[in-house]
Design a protein around this motif. Structure first.
Motif, PDB file in Angstrom:
ATOM      1  N   GLN A 148       4.684  14.344  12.522  1.00 24.06           N
ATOM      2  CA  GLN A 148       3.375  14.805  12.996  1.00 24.06           C
ATOM      3  C   GLN A 148       1.976  14.172  12.349  1.00 24.06           C
ATOM      4  N   SER A 149       2.061  13.464  11.351  1.00 25.42           N
ATOM      5  CA  SER A 149       1.110  12.760  10.981  1.00 25.42           C
ATOM      6  C   SER A 149       0.728  11.704  11.635  1.00 25.42           C
ATOM      7  N   LEU A 150       1.807  11.303  12.352  1.00 25.86           N
ATOM      8  CA  LEU A 150       1.706   9.797  13.099  1.00 25.86           C
ATOM      9  C   LEU A 150       1.253  10.229  14.499  1.00 25.86           C
ATOM     10  N   ASN A 151       1.110  11.482  15.025  1.00 25.76           N
ATOM     11  CA  ASN A 151       0.652  11.902  16.254  1.00 25.76           C
ATOM     12  C   ASN A 151      -0.594  11.451  16.688  1.00 25.76           C
ATOM     13  N   GLN A 152      -1.719  11.039  15.720  1.00 25.51           N
ATOM     14  CA  GLN A 152      -2.946  10.441  15.774  1.00 25.51           C
ATOM     15  C   GLN A 152      -2.660   9.301  15.055  1.00 25.51           C
ATOM     16  N   ALA A 153      -2.552   8.151  15.616  1.00 22.25           N
ATOM     17  CA  ALA A 153      -2.136   6.869  15.136  1.00 22.25           C
ATOM     18  C   ALA A 153      -2.989   6.428  13.713  1.00 22.25           C
ATOM     19  N   PRO A 203       9.440  15.164   4.272  1.00 26.01           N
ATOM     20  CA  PRO A 203      10.025  15.548   5.359  1.00 26.01           C
ATOM     21  C   PRO A 203       9.817  14.607   6.433  1.00 26.01           C
ATOM     22  N   MET A 204      10.684  14.175   7.445  1.00 27.92           N
ATOM     23  CA  MET A 204      10.459  13.479   8.421  1.00 27.92           C
ATOM     24  C   MET A 204       9.681  14.135   9.280  1.00 27.92           C
ATOM     25  N   ARG A 205       9.988  15.398   9.627  1.00 29.76           N
ATOM     26  CA  ARG A 205       8.887  15.984  10.838  1.00 29.76           C
ATOM     27  C   ARG A 205       7.698  16.086  10.560  1.00 29.76           C
ATOM     28  N   ILE A 217      10.021   3.513   6.928  1.00 26.21           N
ATOM     29  CA  ILE A 217       9.077   2.963   7.963  1.00 26.21           C
ATOM     30  C   ILE A 217      10.077   2.553   9.133  1.00 26.21           C
ATOM     31  N   LEU A 218      11.229   2.023   8.970  1.00 21.24           N
ATOM     32  CA  LEU A 218      12.232   1.525  10.033  1.00 21.24           C
ATOM     33  C   LEU A 218      12.622   2.969  10.845  1.00 21.24           C
ATOM     34  N   ALA A 219      13.023   4.198  10.035  1.00 17.22           N
ATOM     35  CA  ALA A 219      13.172   5.379  10.842  1.00 17.22           C
ATOM     36  C   ALA A 219      12.390   5.630  11.673  1.00 17.22           C
ATOM     37  N   HIS A 220      11.307   5.793  11.280  1.00 17.76           N
ATOM     38  CA  HIS A 220       9.880   5.974  12.309  1.00 17.76           C
ATOM     39  C   HIS A 220       9.745   5.139  13.378  1.00 17.76           C
ATOM     40  N   LEU A 258       6.223   5.778  15.160  1.00 19.61           N
ATOM     41  CA  LEU A 258       5.170   4.773  14.773  1.00 19.61           C
ATOM     42  C   LEU A 258       5.023   3.721  15.889  1.00 19.61           C
ATOM     43  N   GLN A 259       3.721   3.517  16.307  1.00 20.13           N
ATOM     44  CA  GLN A 259       3.556   2.507  17.275  1.00 20.13           C
ATOM     45  C   GLN A 259       2.730   1.015  16.623  1.00 20.13           C
TER      46      GLN A 259
END
Length: 463
Positions: free
Chosen positions: A116-121, A110-112, A132-135, A141-142
């Motif tokens: 959420q796992s990317l909230n803390q880089a 799931p994308m969601r 990867i491109l979608a995020h 993704l920063q």
């Protein structure tokens, strides 16, 4: 010098190499790591199983800074299976370095939850180009602090049509970065993307005198379609005899329905077999691969979805139940055996109409095609794996660690340490290989006693 301690590696990584049993560097590591540690871009050609993951893994970890939390390394892989294996390897390499966060981003999840796992880089991201491109496009993704980009099995990514996604991903990345590109082959297309994405790369071809061609014995059997299953059983029984005990095998079929048919036949004949193909849900595919990797399954029957990215260090036998459709596919199939210095056998079953293709495949490998007699045995290849896989419905989200699970298994679970195999923990569940003969008793004890004073649902995968 082939000792990891001879390199300018941080002490944690030298300790990690020792803990993983890496006594000396493989040729690809010895040839690429000095350039990687010096900050150079690298265009590396290396065989599958050569140790390239450790080469780029130690390189990107050596300059990683865990504070602040910023994404500093991105590894692109062609398949979910390879991304999972690379991610697991990097986690193991990074274990002595405190607080390293790694996230795997692939399709099929799931994308969601990934967002959420990317909230803390995370410090490291491993994944497939499309996801990867979608995020990146959604701003999840920063990558403004990115230091290292790795393109792993770049030739396969090009074959799968990922070049546009890779180009778009690179457009989001800082220009001042290190780019490491690894490929099994160097077609003109690889040199083209190297020229586009890399700056004056060090070009390194890692070879060894005992490469795959020397470590793999190739055998071709002439069969009719009706004889295939009987000959296959003889081949499996012969492998068990040669290994003097439990021996795993990877079988390839060209069609999904044939995978299921062969798998059913083997299970009916007393051989523990699992099927892997594109009709399976992603979680089911992941669990099949996990069971094969932790010796909870004797035989894996697959389409060529498993030809890349499956890394079992001591796999003695690969069988093409159906001859590969082309030379490249055959090469990748047999490359699943004879890895990490081990020897292996690759058996191909060929019908009369496939003779010309078999001749071409043998010629490409520098072999003279000699048809081998079928193994002389009764075909009784009954093989049950030594391990079973427990599924614990709790994972990293529940603060479970491998040590917690091992302690519960060897404490209230009543197991000796040698009865416990691989432990893999995901966000929401944990998978543990335990001695098959004790699996049911351990499952029942864990249900009662719990882990860390908490009770979790526990089951045996496949029961």
């Amino acid at each position: 010098m082939t000792d990891f301690a001879s390199l300018a590696l941080r002490r944690e990584l030298i300790d990690s190499a020792a803990a993983r049993g890496f006594e000396r560097m493989t040729p690809v590591q010895a040839q690429t790591l000095p350039a990687i540690l010096a900050g150079a871009d690298v265009l590396g050609q290396a065989e599958t199983g050569s140790g390239k993951t450790a080469a780029f893994g130690f390189g990107l970890l050596n300059k990683l800074t865990v504070d602040p939390d910023r994404t500093q390394a991105l590894v692109l892989c062609p398949t979910r299976e390879l991304a999972d294996q690379v991610g697991q390897a990097l986690r193991q390499f990074a274990a002595p370095i405190a607080n390293v966060k790694l996230v795997i981003l692939c399709g099929g999840a799931p994308m969601r939850a990934q967002a959420q796992s990317l909230n803390q880089a995370p410090h490291i991201v491993v994944g497939t180009p499309g996801r990867i491109l979608a995020h990146l496009r959604r701003g999840h993704l920063q990558v403004d602090a990115l230091q290292t980009l790795v393109l792993d099995e770049a030739d396969r990514m090009l074959d799968m049509g990922f070049i546009d996604d890779i180009q778009a991903i690179v457009g989001h990345l800082p220009a001042a970065r290190q780019t490491l590109l690894f490929s099994a082959t160097w077609p003109e297309s690889i040199r083209d993307i190297s020229a586009r994405f890399q700056r004056d790369p060090k070009q390194i071809t890692a070879t060894r005198g005992d490469g795959p061609a020397q470590r793999i014995t190739q055998i071709f059997h002439r069969v009719t379609e009706a004889e295939k299953l009987a000959v296959l059983e003889r081949v499996l029984a012969d492998s068990q005899r040669r290994q003097r005990g439990f021996a795993q095998a990877l079988l390839f079929c060209n069609r999904r329905d044939d995978v299921d048919r062969v798998c059913r036949h083997l299970n009916n004949r007393g051989v523990s077999a699992l099927a892997l193909h594109g009709d399976r849900e992603q979680r089911e595919r992941d669990e099949v691969l996990l069971r094969f990797a932790n010796q909870s399954c004797a035989v894996l029957v697959a389409t060529d979805v498993a030809a890349r990215g499956l890394d079992i260090p001591s796999l003695p036998l690969v069988v093409s139940v159906d001859l590969a459709r082309d030379i490249e596919t055959h090469t990748h199939r047999i490359g699943r055996t004879g890895r990490a210095g081990e020897s292996g056998r690759a058996v191909s079953l060929c019908t009369p109409g496939e003779r010309d293709r078999a001749e071409r495949i043998a010629a490409a490998a520098g072999l003279r095609l000699n048809w081998a007699a079928w193994p002389d045995n009764d075909g009784a290849a009954r093989a049950q794996p030594p391990m079973a896989t427990l599924v614990i419905q709790g994972g990293r989200r529940d603060k479970l660690r491998p040590g917690d699970i091992l302690g519960a298994l060897t404490g209230e679970g009543g197991l000796d340490g040698h009865d416990v195999g691989k432990i893999e923990i995901t966000t929401v569940r944990a998978y543990v290989a335990v001695a098959r003969s004790k699996a049911k008793a351990v499952r029942d004890r864990l249900r009662q006693s719990g882990i860390k004073k908490r009770r979790f649902r526990v089951s045996i995968l496949g029961d």
